[in-house]
Design an enzyme around this catalytic site. Structure first.
Site, short mmCIF file in Angstrom:
data_model
loop_
_atom_site.label_atom_id
_atom_site.label_comp_id
_atom_site.label_asym_id
_atom_site.label_seq_id
_atom_site.Cartn_x
_atom_site.Cartn_y
_atom_site.Cartn_z
CB SER A 137 -0.88 0.00 1.26
OG SER A 137 -1.47 1.25 1.48
CE1 TYR A 150 -3.71 -2.02 5.56
CE2 TYR A 150 -3.14 0.24 4.97
CZ TYR A 150 -3.50 -1.04 4.60
OH TYR A 150 -3.66 -1.35 3.27
#
Length: 283
Positions: A137, A150
């Site tokens: 990501s 995250y």
């Protein structure tokens, strides 16, 4: 080698990027093994009418991963063209308030899980000189408030991919990172309300200290789930990563991702001030 002879395993195919990737590869004629955690998700994938073989697999359970690998080995003769480590979750909340169990879950699924899966499938990848895609990501390059857990998982995943890319070089196994920006995927729907789910059990007084920050983070998550790029765009990038004659080591894609890249090139104190102002933090 014809596409129908090319077996690909895609983890986390119940929804979002994994599901779209399974559909795309099946339409392209690959032999697709899509992993899910629930029978109803497997039923839905099979109901698509596409030739997708489903596997029940929990990336946090070594026995589950081993059983899935045995089934793929038996079905393919021990050769695997591609492995897409896509399964993941997003745990959100200020780090001071985040229950340690939630942080452990985040890292187990997003970091240890891909290692657990890859270890089991590597002999098959080695036999076919296959490729591995790690679904990272933009958060693996740029950490933001409220989604620190995250981001930590994606930073760690990038380090693992960098390590494996060199360790597996001698066998011709390519290890490729796909780094999407904001994407219309349920992973953000599940994190849109940051005071529920991963924040359950947190000290209410501490949570209140971060109220404005949580509201900004929730707004970002809701916006990402609506305005992000379609999952099909990410799926097409995964296809490119697994089939290009000379794939890149990293594929960064999505709207405004370069803003985050530029942000990380600023002096650290200036970067932090911009993020603080942008998140309306009030300590």
């Amino acid at each position: 080698m014809e596409n129908e002879e090319r077996a690909v395993v895609i983890t986390g195919a119940s929804t979002g990027i994994g599901e779209a990737t399974a559909y795309l590869f099946a339409r392209q004629g690959f032999r697709v093994f899509a992993t899910v955690r629930r029978d109803q998700d497997a039923d839905r994938l099979r109901a698509s009418g596409l030739p997708i073989e489903t596997l029940l697999l929990d990336v946090t359970d070594t026995s589950s991963v081993s059983r899935a690998a045995l089934k793929v080995r038996a079905a393919t003769g021990g050769k695997l063209f591609g492995l897409v480590n896509n399964a993941g979750i997003a745990v959100a909340g200020p780090l001071e308030c985040l229950p340690i169990a939630e942080l452990e879950k985040q890292l187990d699924i997003n970091v240890v899980g891909p290692v657990r899966v890859t270890q089991e499938f590597l002999p098959m990848l080695r036999a076919a000189r296959g490729r591995i895609v790690m679904m990272s990501s933009i958060a693996g390059r740029s950490a933001l408030p409220v989604v620190g857990a995250y981001s930590a998982s994606k930073f760690a995943l990038e380090a693992i991919a960098d390590t494996w890319r060199v360790e597996l070089y001698r066998w011709g196994i390519q290890v490729i990172l796909v780094e999407p920006g904001a994407t219309r995927t349920p992973i953000w729907d599940k994190s849109a309300t940051l005071t529920t789910g991963s924040m359950e059990g947190a000290d209410p007084e501490r949570v209140e200290l971060y109220r404005s920050l949580i509201e900004v983070g929730s707004s970002f998550a809701r916006k990402a789930s609506v305005e992000g790029m379609p999952v099909e765009e990410v799926a097409r990038t995964v296809l490119k990563a697994l089939t290009a004659p000379r794939p890149r080591a990293r594929y960064l894609l999505g709207r405004r991702v370069w803003q985050r890249v530029v942000l990380e090139k600023l002096p650290v104190r200036l970067r932090d001030w911009i993020l603080f102002r942008g998140s309306a933090g009030k300590g």
